[in-house]
Design a protein around this motif. Structure first.
Motif, PDB file in Angstrom:
ATOM      1  N   ILE A   9       0.833  -1.198   0.000  1.00  0.00           N
ATOM      2  CA  ILE A   9       0.000   0.000   0.000  1.00  0.00           C
ATOM      3  C   ILE A   9       0.871   1.253   0.000  1.00  0.00           C
ATOM      4  CG2 ILE A   9      -1.679   1.302   1.355  1.00  0.00           C
ATOM      5  CD1 ILE A   9      -2.859  -1.441   2.193  1.00  0.00           C
ATOM      6  N   GLY A  10       1.958   1.222   0.761  1.00  0.00           N
ATOM      7  CA  GLY A  10       2.874   2.360   0.790  1.00  0.00           C
ATOM      8  C   GLY A  10       3.456   2.632  -0.584  1.00  0.00           C
ATOM      9  N   ILE A  11       3.861   1.571  -1.245  1.00  0.00           N
ATOM     10  CA  ILE A  11       4.431   1.742  -2.584  1.00  0.00           C
ATOM     11  C   ILE A  11       3.379   2.282  -3.532  1.00  0.00           C
ATOM     12  CG2 ILE A  11       5.297   0.447  -4.570  1.00  0.00           C
ATOM     13  CD1 ILE A  11       6.859  -1.252  -2.546  1.00  0.00           C
ATOM     14  N   GLN A  12       2.133   1.819  -3.339  1.00  0.00           N
ATOM     15  CA  GLN A  12       1.054   2.314  -4.195  1.00  0.00           C
ATOM     16  C   GLN A  12       0.825   3.804  -4.001  1.00  0.00           C
ATOM     17  OE1 GLN A  12      -2.433  -0.116  -3.799  1.00  0.00           O
ATOM     18  NE2 GLN A  12      -1.628  -1.433  -5.394  1.00  0.00           N
ATOM     19  N   VAL A  13       0.870   4.254  -2.755  1.00  0.00           N
ATOM     20  CA  VAL A  13       0.720   5.687  -2.505  1.00  0.00           C
ATOM     21  C   VAL A  13       1.792   6.429  -3.281  1.00  0.00           C
ATOM     22  CG1 VAL A  13       0.831   7.508  -0.781  1.00  0.00           C
ATOM     23  CG2 VAL A  13      -0.273   5.363  -0.231  1.00  0.00           C
ATOM     24  N   ALA A  14       3.001   5.875  -3.207  1.00  0.00           N
ATOM     25  CA  ALA A  14       4.109   6.532  -3.870  1.00  0.00           C
ATOM     26  C   ALA A  14       3.846   6.675  -5.372  1.00  0.00           C
ATOM     27  CB  ALA A  14       5.391   5.746  -3.624  1.00  0.00           C
ATOM     28  N   PHE A  15       3.192   5.668  -5.951  1.00  0.00           N
ATOM     29  CA  PHE A  15       2.998   5.728  -7.387  1.00  0.00           C
ATOM     30  C   PHE A  15       1.630   6.265  -7.805  1.00  0.00           C
ATOM     31  CE2 PHE A  15       6.592   2.873  -7.043  1.00  0.00           C
ATOM     32  CZ  PHE A  15       7.436   3.469  -7.959  1.00  0.00           C
ATOM     33  N   LEU A  16       0.870   6.741  -6.806  1.00  0.00           N
ATOM     34  CA  LEU A  16      -0.433   7.317  -7.135  1.00  0.00           C
ATOM     35  C   LEU A  16      -0.288   8.500  -8.080  1.00  0.00           C
ATOM     36  CD1 LEU A  16      -2.473   7.274  -3.821  1.00  0.00           C
ATOM     37  CD2 LEU A  16      -3.255   6.461  -6.043  1.00  0.00           C
ATOM     38  N   LEU A  17       0.661   9.391  -7.774  1.00  0.00           N
ATOM     39  CA  LEU A  17       0.818  10.592  -8.595  1.00  0.00           C
ATOM     40  C   LEU A  17       1.188  10.243 -10.022  1.00  0.00           C
ATOM     41  CD1 LEU A  17       2.490  13.619  -6.811  1.00  0.00           C
ATOM     42  CD2 LEU A  17       0.197  13.354  -7.713  1.00  0.00           C
ATOM     43  N   SER A  18       2.106   9.278 -10.144  1.00  0.00           N
ATOM     44  CA  SER A  18       2.482   8.917 -11.511  1.00  0.00           C
ATOM     45  C   SER A  18       1.325   8.206 -12.201  1.00  0.00           C
ATOM     46  CB  SER A  18       3.758   8.080 -11.525  1.00  0.00           C
ATOM     47  OG  SER A  18       3.718   7.110 -10.517  1.00  0.00           O
ATOM     48  N   GLY A  19       0.582   7.382 -11.431  1.00  0.00           N
ATOM     49  CA  GLY A  19      -0.596   6.718 -11.999  1.00  0.00           C
ATOM     50  C   GLY A  19      -1.651   7.724 -12.415  1.00  0.00           C
ATOM     51  N   SER A  20      -1.674   8.838 -11.711  1.00  0.00           N
ATOM     52  CA  SER A  20      -2.718   9.815 -12.005  1.00  0.00           C
ATOM     53  C   SER A  20      -2.431  10.575 -13.299  1.00  0.00           C
ATOM     54  CB  SER A  20      -2.888  10.782 -10.839  1.00  0.00           C
ATOM     55  OG  SER A  20      -1.939  11.809 -10.913  1.00  0.00           O
ATOM     56  N   ILE A  21      -1.224  10.442 -13.843  1.00  0.00           N
ATOM     57  CA  ILE A  21      -0.916  11.152 -15.089  1.00  0.00           C
ATOM     58  C   ILE A  21      -1.866  10.714 -16.200  1.00  0.00           C
ATOM     59  CG2 ILE A  21       0.813  11.504 -16.888  1.00  0.00           C
ATOM     60  CD1 ILE A  21       2.954  11.269 -14.721  1.00  0.00           C
ATOM     61  N   ILE A  22      -1.973   9.380 -16.371  1.00  0.00           N
ATOM     62  CA  ILE A  22      -2.864   8.867 -17.424  1.00  0.00           C
ATOM     63  C   ILE A  22      -4.301   9.304 -17.160  1.00  0.00           C
ATOM     64  CG2 ILE A  22      -3.778   6.785 -18.511  1.00  0.00           C
ATOM     65  CD1 ILE A  22      -1.203   5.360 -17.633  1.00  0.00           C
ATOM     66  N   THR A  23      -4.713   9.106 -15.896  1.00  0.00           N
ATOM     67  CA  THR A  23      -6.092   9.456 -15.535  1.00  0.00           C
ATOM     68  C   THR A  23      -6.380  10.922 -15.812  1.00  0.00           C
ATOM     69  OG1 THR A  23      -5.796   7.866 -13.749  1.00  0.00           O
ATOM     70  CG2 THR A  23      -7.785   9.209 -13.696  1.00  0.00           C
ATOM     71  N   GLU A  24      -5.442  11.780 -15.443  1.00  0.00           N
ATOM     72  CA  GLU A  24      -5.659  13.210 -15.633  1.00  0.00           C
ATOM     73  C   GLU A  24      -5.759  13.562 -17.115  1.00  0.00           C
ATOM     74  OE1 GLU A  24      -2.938  15.620 -13.428  1.00  0.00           O
ATOM     75  OE2 GLU A  24      -3.478  14.724 -11.513  1.00  0.00           O
ATOM     76  N   ALA A  43       8.031  19.806 -11.942  1.00  0.00           N
ATOM     77  CA  ALA A  43       7.027  18.762 -11.717  1.00  0.00           C
ATOM     78  C   ALA A  43       7.682  17.447 -11.301  1.00  0.00           C
ATOM     79  CB  ALA A  43       6.189  18.563 -12.981  1.00  0.00           C
ATOM     80  N   VAL A  44       8.747  17.075 -12.010  1.00  0.00           N
ATOM     81  CA  VAL A  44       9.450  15.839 -11.669  1.00  0.00           C
ATOM     82  C   VAL A  44       9.993  15.911 -10.247  1.00  0.00           C
ATOM     83  CG1 VAL A  44      11.484  14.432 -12.178  1.00  0.00           C
ATOM     84  CG2 VAL A  44      10.027  15.241 -14.043  1.00  0.00           C
ATOM     85  N   PHE A  45      10.537  17.081  -9.914  1.00  0.00           N
ATOM     86  CA  PHE A  45      11.057  17.307  -8.574  1.00  0.00           C
ATOM     87  C   PHE A  45       9.968  17.071  -7.532  1.00  0.00           C
ATOM     88  CE2 PHE A  45      14.188  19.554  -5.934  1.00  0.00           C
ATOM     89  CZ  PHE A  45      15.339  19.114  -6.568  1.00  0.00           C
ATOM     90  N   MET A  46       8.806  17.642  -7.788  1.00  0.00           N
ATOM     91  CA  MET A  46       7.704  17.539  -6.843  1.00  0.00           C
ATOM     92  C   MET A  46       7.254  16.094  -6.694  1.00  0.00           C
ATOM     93  SD  MET A  46       5.979  19.074  -4.706  1.00  0.00           S
ATOM     94  CE  MET A  46       6.186  20.813  -4.975  1.00  0.00           C
ATOM     95  N   ILE A  47       7.191  15.379  -7.815  1.00  0.00           N
ATOM     96  CA  ILE A  47       6.767  13.979  -7.755  1.00  0.00           C
ATOM     97  C   ILE A  47       7.767  13.157  -6.946  1.00  0.00           C
ATOM     98  CG2 ILE A  47       6.403  11.888  -9.152  1.00  0.00           C
ATOM     99  CD1 ILE A  47       5.083  13.656 -11.250  1.00  0.00           C
ATOM    100  N   ALA A  48       9.057  13.444  -7.145  1.00  0.00           N
ATOM    101  CA  ALA A  48      10.077  12.723  -6.381  1.00  0.00           C
ATOM    102  C   ALA A  48       9.899  12.966  -4.887  1.00  0.00           C
ATOM    103  CB  ALA A  48      11.467  13.156  -6.824  1.00  0.00           C
ATOM    104  N   ILE A  49       9.653  14.205  -4.524  1.00  0.00           N
ATOM    105  CA  ILE A  49       9.455  14.525  -3.114  1.00  0.00           C
ATOM    106  C   ILE A  49       8.224  13.784  -2.586  1.00  0.00           C
ATOM    107  CG2 ILE A  49       8.834  16.367  -1.492  1.00  0.00           C
ATOM    108  CD1 ILE A  49      10.559  18.248  -3.142  1.00  0.00           C
ATOM    109  N   PHE A  50       7.167  13.763  -3.390  1.00  0.00           N
ATOM    110  CA  PHE A  50       5.936  13.093  -2.978  1.00  0.00           C
ATOM    111  C   PHE A  50       6.172  11.598  -2.762  1.00  0.00           C
ATOM    112  CE2 PHE A  50       2.081  10.732  -3.902  1.00  0.00           C
ATOM    113  CZ  PHE A  50       1.175  11.351  -3.072  1.00  0.00           C
ATOM    114  N   VAL A  51       6.856  10.985  -3.720  1.00  0.00           N
ATOM    115  CA  VAL A  51       7.117   9.547  -3.615  1.00  0.00           C
ATOM    116  C   VAL A  51       7.872   9.247  -2.325  1.00  0.00           C
ATOM    117  CG1 VAL A  51       8.472   7.657  -4.584  1.00  0.00           C
ATOM    118  CG2 VAL A  51       7.056   9.064  -6.082  1.00  0.00           C
TER     119      VAL A  51
END
Ligand SMILES: Nc1ncnc2c1ncn2[C@@H]1O[C@H](COP(=O)(O)OP(=O)(O)OP(=O)(O)O)[C@@H](O)[C@H]1O
Ligand SMILES: [Mg+2]
Lengths: 338, 345
Positions: free
Chosen positions: B272-287, B314-322
Motif C-alpha cells: 500500500i505504501g508503494i502504491q501511494v508513492a505511485f499514485l501521482l504517476s498513476g494519475s498522469i494517465i487518468t488526468e 514537476a518531476v522534482f515535486m513527484i520525487a518529493i511526494f514519492v
C-alpha cells in the motif's frame, strides 16, 4: 465471578456420579480422493472423573491431537467426526450448534497447545488476547477483565504480570509464552483442561517448570495430558491410555501400566525408555514404522511390527478387560506377574 | 508476503529475537527501544536518501537538456533565429562554461527556483504548486476508495475456506489486473457520460466529476491490494494462533477481523505504501483521459511543448511526494507492527 462459583458447584455435584467427560466410540475421518477415508481416530472411548488426570501417550500421528480437537469441535477440515458421542458434564457437546459450541470452548474446556511460539497472535499484546476470552465468556467490564487477566498471568507464575499484559508474544521467552497459553486456558475456570504436549517444544529446564505449574493445578482440575513422553505421564497422570494408529490399545492406572504392560506395543514403548524397565540394560527401539494412511490393515494394526503376532492377529482384537483394565490384544503380555 | 516486509526493513530492525529465559525477564521491557528513537532514525535515513535522489535527478535533468542539442535552440523553439539564440544564451547564462552553468543551476534548484515557464513566463514551481491540490484531491479520493473496497473484499475472499469462491475470486482479480487503466476510464466515460449522461467526463467540476477519475485511478491499484490481502488473510487463517482463538470460543468475525486481518495488514502495508508513492504517476494517465487540471496533466503538456523548467519542477515535486509516501509507510509500520515498535536493544 458469580458465574464461576456456580460452575464450580455444578462440577462438584457431578463428581460423585456422572463423569466430567465421557467420550464414546469416537471416529474422526479425513476424506481422501479416490480412496477410503483415513481414520485418524478409530473408535476411541474413555471417561474422566472430577479431579482426575488422564494421560494419552502414543507415537506421532496416532491421533492424540485429533482427540483433543474433537472435544472442542475444532477438527481441521476436511477432517470430520463421523461417529461417536462426547458428553461433558452430562451434556452432549458433539452435536451442538456452532454458537453453543463457542460457549463451551475456552469456558467449559480449556486447551493448551504444543507450540507456544506460534500459538499467540504476534500483532496483539498478551493482555488483549486474554481479555478477549474473558469478555466473551464472563459478563465483566473492560477494567474487570484487565484485573482477571492480570491475576491469570500472576497465577501461572509470570513475574511483573501487570507489565506483561502489554507485552507482545515476541517479547517473551518460550517458557513465558507457554505460561501465557496456560493462563489463557485457565482464565475462565474450565471444568476440563486439555494439554496437548505442553512441554514438547520447550527445553528441559523450562519443561520441568511448566510441569511443576501443571502439577500444582492437579488437585483442582480435571486434565487430559497428551504426551509422547512416558516420564511426563508418570509424573502427572493418575491413569494412562496408550494409543496406536487411532485406537486406544491399553488403558490403566499409571502404576499398573508402567509396571505391567499387557499390550506388546506398550511393552515396546516402555522398553524404549530405560528408566522404567530395569530388566533391560539397553534401549530397545520398536522395529518398523507405524502404519501410514495408505496401509489397509484389517486385523490388529500393531501386528506388522509385533514380535508376538500370530495368524489370529489378522482379525481385529476388541478391547477386553484383563485384570480389570481394557487391553486390545489376542495374546496379552503376562504383565507384572510374568 | 512477510518476507517483503522484513526485507525492506532489514536495516531498521532485526525482527525476531530468540527468547532468553528467566533471570533477566523482568528487565525485558526496560531493554526495549522506544518508538521515537526508531522514528527519528527512520526519518533521518529517508531524508538523507531524498537529498541524494533530488541531487541525482537535478543532475540528470541538467545534462539531459544539454544532451538533446543546443538548449538555446530548444528554449527558443522552432522560430528562433541566430540573434534570438544569442539573446537567450545570455539570458540563461548558456555562454558560460558548463561547470559554471551546473553550479548556478544547482544553487537555484536548492531554493526550488526552476526559472520561468517558457509557455507563459509564470514561475515554474508556482505552476506546480497551483496544480498540486487538484491532483491531491483525486489521489486522496482514489486511494481511500481503493482501501475501503479492497481491504474488506480481500479479507472476505481470503477467509473463504472453499476453493470455488477463492478460484473465482482470483480469476476475477487476474482479469481486472490485466485491464489497462485507460480502458477502464474510457469504458466509464462511454457508459456514464456518453450513454447515460449521469456524470461529467471532463475537468474538475465538483464531486460528481471526481467519481470516474477516482474509480479509474483506484482500479489501477485495487486488484493488487485485494490479491495481497486475500492471500495474506488466507495464510493467516491457517496459523496456530487462529486455532488458539477458535479454541477459546472466537467466532468467524473475531477470527477474521481481529486476528487474521491484523496480521495480513503487516504484509499489505508495504504494498500500500508503494502504491501511494505511485499514485501521482498513476494519475498522469487518468488526468489526461479526464482532462483533469492537475500536476500529471501539467507534466504531460509541458513535455509535449518542451517547457523544461516546468518539467523539472514537476518531476522534482513527484520525487518529493514519492519519498514522503515511502517515509509515511515506514512510520505506519512502526505503529502497527509491535515487532518493530519495541525491539530489544
Ligand atoms: N489435515 C489433515 N489431512 C489429512 N490427515 C490429517 C490431517 N491432520 C492430521 N491428519 C492425520 O491424522 C493423524 C493423527 O494426527 P494427530 O495430529 O492427532 O497425531 P498426534 O498423535 O497428535 O501426533 P503428534 O505426536 O505428532 O502430535 C495423523 O496420521 C495425520 O496424518
Ligand atoms: Mg499432536
Amino acid at each position: 465471578m458469580s458465574m464461576v462459583a456456580e460452575k464450580e458447584s455444578t462440577a462438584s455435584n457431578d463428581a460423585a456420579g456422572t463423569p466430567i467427560l465421557s467420550v464414546r466410540d469416537l471416529v474422526v475421518e479425513f476424506p481422501r480422493p479416490n480412496n477410503t477415508p483415513f481414520r485418524a481416530v478409530n473408535g476411541v472411548s474413555f471417561e474422566l472423573r472430577q479431579g482426575e488426570t488422564l494421560g494419552i501417550v502414543g507415537e506421532s500421528g496416532s491421533g492424540k491431537t485429533m482427540i483433543a480437537l474433537s472435544i472442542l469441535g475444532i477438527v481441521p477440515l476436511p477432517g470430520r467426526i463421523i461417529e461417536g458421542s462426547i458428553t461433558l458434564l452430562g451434556k452432549r457437546i458433539d452435536n451442538l450448534s456452532l454458537a453453543e459450541l463457542q460457549k463451551v470452548r475456552g469456558n467449559d474446556v480449556g486447551i493448551v497447545f504444543q507450540d507456544p511460539m506460534t500459538g499467540l497472535n504476534p500483532v496483539r499484546n498478551v493482555g488483549s488476547q486474554l481479555k478477549e476470552s474473558v469478555r466473551r465468556h464472563q459478563h465483566v467490564s473492560a477494567a474487570e477483565a484487565t484485573e482477571i487477566a492480570f491475576h491469570a498471568l500472576d497465577d501461572v507464575g509470570i513475574p511483573a504480570a501487570r507489565d506483561r499484559l502489554k507485552a507482545y508474544p515476541h517479547e517473551l521467552s518460550g517458557g513465558l509464552r507457554q505460561r501465557v497459553m496456560i493462563a489463557l486456558a485457565l482464565i475462565n475456570h474450565p471444568d476440563l483442561i486439555v494439554a496437548d504436549e505442553p512441554t514438547t517444544a520447550l527445553d528441559s529446564t523450562i519443561q520441568a517448570q511448566i510441569l511443576d505449574l501443571l502439577r500444582a493445578r492437579l488437585d483442582k482440575s480435571t486434565i487430559i495430558m497428551i504426551t509422547h513422553d512416558l516420564g511426563v505421564a508418570a509424573e502427572i497422570c493418575d491413569r494412562i491410555s496408550v494409543m496406536y494408529a487411532g485406537r486406544m490399545v491399553e488403558t490403566g492406572s499409571i502404576a499398573d501400566v508402567l509396571s505391567g504392560p499387557r499390550h506388546p506395543y506398550t511393552e515396546g514403548l516402555l522398553a524404549a525408555v530405560p528408566k522404567f524397565d530395569v530388566r533391560r540394560p539397553t534401549l530397545v527401539p520398536i522395529p518398523g514404522q507405524p502404519p501410514t494412511a495408505d496401509d489397509a490393515i484389517t486385523g490388529c494394526s500393531f501386528a506388522p511390527r509385533c514380535t508376538h503376532a500370530q495368524s489370529k492377529c489378522n482379525e481385529r482384537p476388541e478391547l477386553e478387560l484383563i485384570d480389570g483394565r481394557p487391553v486390545s490384544c489376542w495374546f496379552p503380555r503376562p504383565g507384572a506377574a510374568g | 508476503m512477510t518476507d517483503v516486509v522484513k526485507g525492506s526493513e532489514n536495516e531498521t530492525a532485526p525482527v525476531e529475537q530468540p527468547g532468553t529465559q528467566t533471570p533477566s525477564i523482568s528487565q525485558g521491557d526496560v531493554e526495549t527501544v522506544p518508538v521515537l528513537t526508531n522514528l527519528s532514525r527512520t526519518l533521518g535515513k529517508r531524508f538523507f536518501e531524498l537529498l541524494v535522489l533530488l541531487f541525482a535527478i537535478s543532475t540528470l535533468l541538467f545534462f539531459l537538456l544539454r544532451l538533446t542539442g543546443d538548449p538555446a535552440a530548444v528554449l527558443a523553439g522552432e522560430t528562433g533565429d541566430e540573434e534570438q539564440l544569442e539573446l537567450i544564451r545570455k539570458q540563461y547564462g548558456l555562454d558560460k562554461p558548463l561547470i559554471v552553468q551546473y553550479g548556478v543551476f544547482l544553487s537555484k534548484v536548492a531554493v526550488l527556483d526552476f526559472g520561468k515557464s517558457l509557455a507563459n513566463a509564470q514561475d515554474a514551481m508556482g505552476l506546480v504548486w497551483e496544480r498540486l491540490p487538484t491532483s491531491f484531491t483525486l489521489v486522496l479520493i482514489a486511494f481511500s476508495a481503493n482501501l475501503i473496497v479492497s481491504i474488506p473484499l480481500g479479507a472476505w475472499l481470503g477467509s473463504r475456506p472453499d476453493r470455488r469462491t477463492r478460484k473465482a475470486g482470483s480469476a476475477f482479480i487476474f482479469v481486472a489486473q490485466g485491464i489497462p487503466g485507460y480502458i477502464t476510464g474510457l469504458i466509464l466515460i462511454q457508459i456514464f457520460a456518453v450513454e447515460l449522461r449521469w456524470l461529467p467526463s471532463i475537468g474538475n467540476q465538483g464531486p460528481a466529476s471526481w467519481i470516474m477519475p477516482a474509480i479509474t485511478l483506484a482500479s489501477f491499484q485495487a486488484p493488487h491490494v485485494i490479491r495481497v490481502i486475500s492471500a495474506n488473510v488466507s495464510e493467516a487463517m491457517r496459523e496456530d494462533f487462529i486455532r488458539t482463538a477458535r479454541a477459546n470460543g472466537a467466532g468467524f468475525h473475531t477470527l477474521l477481523w481481529k486476528h487474521a486481518l491484523k496480521n495480513a495488514m503487516m504484509g499489505a502495508t508495504a504494498l500500500i505504501g508503494i502504491q501511494v508513492a505511485f499514485l501521482l504517476s498513476g494519475s498522469i494517465i487518468t488526468e489526461v483521459i479526464f482532462a483533469w487540471p492537475g500536476l500529471g496533466r501539467l507534466l504531460v503538456v509541458s513535455v509535449q511543448t518542451l517547457d523544461f523548467p516546468v518539467v523539472q519542477a514537476a518531476v522534482f515535486m513527484i520525487a518529493i511526494f514519492v519519498y514522503t509516501a515511502i517515509t509515511l509507510t515506514d512510520i505506519v509500520f512502526l505503529f502497527i507492527d509491535p515487532r518493530l515498535r519495541r525491539q530489544r536493544a
